[in-house]
Design a protein around this motif. Structure first.
Motif, PDB file in Angstrom:
ATOM      1  N   THR A 159     -31.873  17.437 -32.158  1.00  0.00           N
ATOM      2  CA  THR A 159     -32.497  16.428 -31.300  1.00  0.00           C
ATOM      3  C   THR A 159     -31.962  16.488 -29.878  1.00  0.00           C
ATOM      4  N   MET A 202     -31.361  14.486 -26.170  1.00  0.00           N
ATOM      5  CA  MET A 202     -30.936  13.131 -25.820  1.00  0.00           C
ATOM      6  C   MET A 202     -30.606  13.099 -24.341  1.00  0.00           C
ATOM      7  N   GLY A 232     -32.345   8.232 -25.812  1.00  0.00           N
ATOM      8  CA  GLY A 232     -33.380   9.193 -25.450  1.00  0.00           C
ATOM      9  C   GLY A 232     -34.049   8.801 -24.146  1.00  0.00           C
ATOM     10  N   TYR A 256     -38.070  10.208 -31.356  1.00  0.00           N
ATOM     11  CA  TYR A 256     -37.108  10.680 -32.355  1.00  0.00           C
ATOM     12  C   TYR A 256     -36.602   9.543 -33.233  1.00  0.00           C
TER      13      TYR A 256
END
Length: 195
Positions: free
Chosen positions: A126, A128, A139, A145
């Motif tokens: 992921t 960020m 985020g 997400y």
């Protein structure tokens, strides 16, 4: 108050990230790859979601190349065309047809034959803007997400998340909202953080 603080943090950390030189970006990506390819979660996973870097994010290109070289199947996020605020994940390979989404981020051209259901992914890397000492992730504010990882967070189903970030993206404490999904692990060039 919380939203205002979060927006200020986004601006501050994005500026730090964007200020990194090309050499610093290259070194950071190499350092993260060296940590990434040692993780058992990575070695045990076959279907791995990752993202293409944007806006000064850690360069994921070398990680993607490494995954392909080691026979892993790679997927990229695509904005869901009918379900606002949600992501689909499409198989990504060197010959994937690409286009830019409404945020100017490259993504595979939507083809339902290449969609992988989220619960069938093994690992999800992921992006960020920032993270804190407890693994909370901030985020860009769209919640994509957080929605995607809510099943994993609340029920333990779906892919295990792994955050990727520059060291300069770590802050002491993030103001959190009820829907925020903390990450169990984050890799930066200098450390493997896990909770």
């Amino acid at each position: 108050m919380t939203q205002s603080t979060r927006q200020q943090l986004r601006q501050q950390v994005r500026l730090k990230r964007q200020a990194l030189t090309l050499h610093q970006q290259e070194q950071a990506s190499k350092a993260v790859l060296a940590r990434f390819n040692q993780l058992q979660d990575v070695h045990h996973a076959q279907h791995i979601a990752i993202y293409l870097s944007n806006d000064g994010e850690l360069d994921t290109g070398p990680l993607i190349e490494w995954l392909w070289h080691h026979g892993k199947t790679v997927y990229l996020p695509v904005l869901h065309p009918f379900s606002k605020g949600h992501l689909l994940f499409l198989h990504y390979h060197p010959d994937s047809r690409m286009h830019c989404n409404r945020y100017g981020i490259a993504e595979p051209v939507l083809d339902v034959r290449h969609v992988k259901p989220v619960h069938e992914l093994d690992l999800m890397c992921t992006p960020m803007v920032a993270f804190d000492e407890q693994g909370q992730r901030l985020g860009m504010g769209g919640g994509y997400y957080d929605r995607t990882l809510s099943q994993w967070h609340h029920h333990g189903t779906g892919p295990r998340p792994l955050g990727l970030a520059h060291d300069c993206q770590q802050v002491r404490h993030l103001p959190c909202e009820a829907w925020d999904v903390p990450l169990p692990a984050i890799i930066t060039p200098s450390a493997y953080h896990h909770w």
